[in-house]
Enzyme design. Structure first.
Site, mmCIF file in Angstrom:
data_model
loop_
_atom_site.group_PDB
_atom_site.id
_atom_site.type_symbol
_atom_site.label_atom_id
_atom_site.label_comp_id
_atom_site.label_asym_id
_atom_site.label_seq_id
_atom_site.Cartn_x
_atom_site.Cartn_y
_atom_site.Cartn_z
ATOM 1 N N SER A 137 -8.253 4.945 15.500
ATOM 2 C CA SER A 137 -7.920 4.271 16.754
ATOM 3 C C SER A 137 -8.172 5.235 17.905
ATOM 4 O O SER A 137 -8.070 6.458 17.732
ATOM 5 C CB SER A 137 -6.448 3.851 16.753
ATOM 6 O OG SER A 137 -6.041 3.423 18.034
ATOM 7 N N LEU A 189 0.801 -1.219 0.000
ATOM 8 C CA LEU A 189 0.000 0.000 0.000
ATOM 9 C C LEU A 189 0.834 1.270 0.000
ATOM 10 O O LEU A 189 0.296 2.359 -0.218
ATOM 11 C CB LEU A 189 -0.949 -0.004 1.207
ATOM 12 C CG LEU A 189 -1.958 -1.159 1.229
ATOM 13 C CD1 LEU A 189 -2.743 -1.138 2.535
ATOM 14 C CD2 LEU A 189 -2.897 -1.081 0.043
ATOM 15 N N TYR A 192 2.158 7.480 14.903
ATOM 16 C CA TYR A 192 0.936 6.690 14.718
ATOM 17 C C TYR A 192 -0.280 7.472 15.208
ATOM 18 O O TYR A 192 -1.313 7.518 14.535
ATOM 19 C CB TYR A 192 1.076 5.375 15.481
ATOM 20 C CG TYR A 192 -0.140 4.490 15.458
ATOM 21 C CD1 TYR A 192 -0.410 3.664 14.370
ATOM 22 C CD2 TYR A 192 -1.005 4.446 16.547
ATOM 23 C CE1 TYR A 192 -1.520 2.830 14.362
ATOM 24 C CE2 TYR A 192 -2.112 3.615 16.551
ATOM 25 C CZ TYR A 192 -2.371 2.810 15.456
ATOM 26 O OH TYR A 192 -3.468 1.991 15.448
#
Length: 253
Positions: free
Chosen positions: A147, A69, A160
């Site tokens: 998340s 990806l 992240y």
């Protein structure tokens, strides 16, 4: 139980990162609902094992397309290939991610860029690539996986967390752009889901106990807990829902 969504039967669904963890549960869940599923993943062994395990158990065996990806040209080609094989695309689930821990003082610019490439960039380009196919089919649904990590002040994964927060902004913007085309865009924010990777790398018994103590629901969350919410947002049962975020974390306090 995940509920029954007959409108998903025979519909084309793409799941990124579908070879293991939450992604594998989503592939199995959509396939069990009768959807025609293609999933993109770089991990060949896990992905081919999943297909083998589902063989003979579902009406339409999922199609695995090996895809890195990070390579946008390859991502676009994989989506076009899936659209032809599935007869169109009704649903895209942008699930792929890596929650690698990284120390603030050690991160270099290349590390930061790689983190955003793996966790954020492909969400946009996958949505861009599926949009023409969804328009051709009269609409669709995109579900972006974020998340709760960026809500918890977790100091060990700033890149992240930034990417997962960015997915919320991307979701809102895409919903505004694609809504007139009949394409809905929503986000799911999982909590502490006990995948094999999480248990192997980050989560021990003490962490599990501490997480459950903070949850309203006093049990561990597993990948299959994400299937029902995802199928709901993909189906006509949520036909008037877009630009929203759904937290699935057992009620973490």
């Amino acid at each position: 139980m995940t509920g029954r969504y007959p409108d998903l039967a025979g519909q084309g669904v793409i799941v990124t990162g579908g070879g293991s963890g939450i992604g594998a549960a989503l592939v199995a869940g959509f396939a069990a609902a009768g959807a025609c599923v293609a999933f993109l993943d770089i991990a060949e062994v896990e992905s081919r094992t999943l297909v083998s395990e589902l063989d003979g158990t579902v009406e339409h065996l999922p199609l695995y397309i090996r895809t890195d990806l990070r390579d946008i040209a390859a991502l676009r080609m994989a989506i076009d290939t899936a659209a032809v094989a599935l007869g169109g695309i009704r649903v895209l689930v942008n699930n792929a991610a890596r929650d690698d821990r990284h120390d603030l003082d050690a991160v270099e610019p290349d590390d930061w860029d790689e983190n955003q490439t793996v966790n954020l960039r492909h969400h946009f380009f996958a949505a861009q690539a599926v949009a023409p196919h969804m328009r051709k089919g009269g609409g669709g649904a995109i579900i972006n996986y974020s998340s709760i990590a960026f809500l918890l002040n977790m100091g060990e994964l700033p890149g992240y967390a930034a990417a997962k927060a960015g997915i919320i902004g991307l979701t809102k913007s895409l919903a505004g752009r694609l809504g007139p085309d009949g394409i809905r865009v929503n986000a799911i924010l999982p909590g502490m889901v006990l995948t094999e990777r999480q248990k192997r790398l980050w989560i021990d018994d003490a962490t599990i106990a501490g997480g459950i103590d903070r949850q309203c629901l006093k049990r561990s969350l597993v990948a299959e807990d994400m299937v029902g919410p995802t199928l709901f947002l993909a189906s006509d049962a949520s036909a008037a829902i877009t630009a929203q975020t759904l937290i699935v974390d057992g009620g973490m306090l």
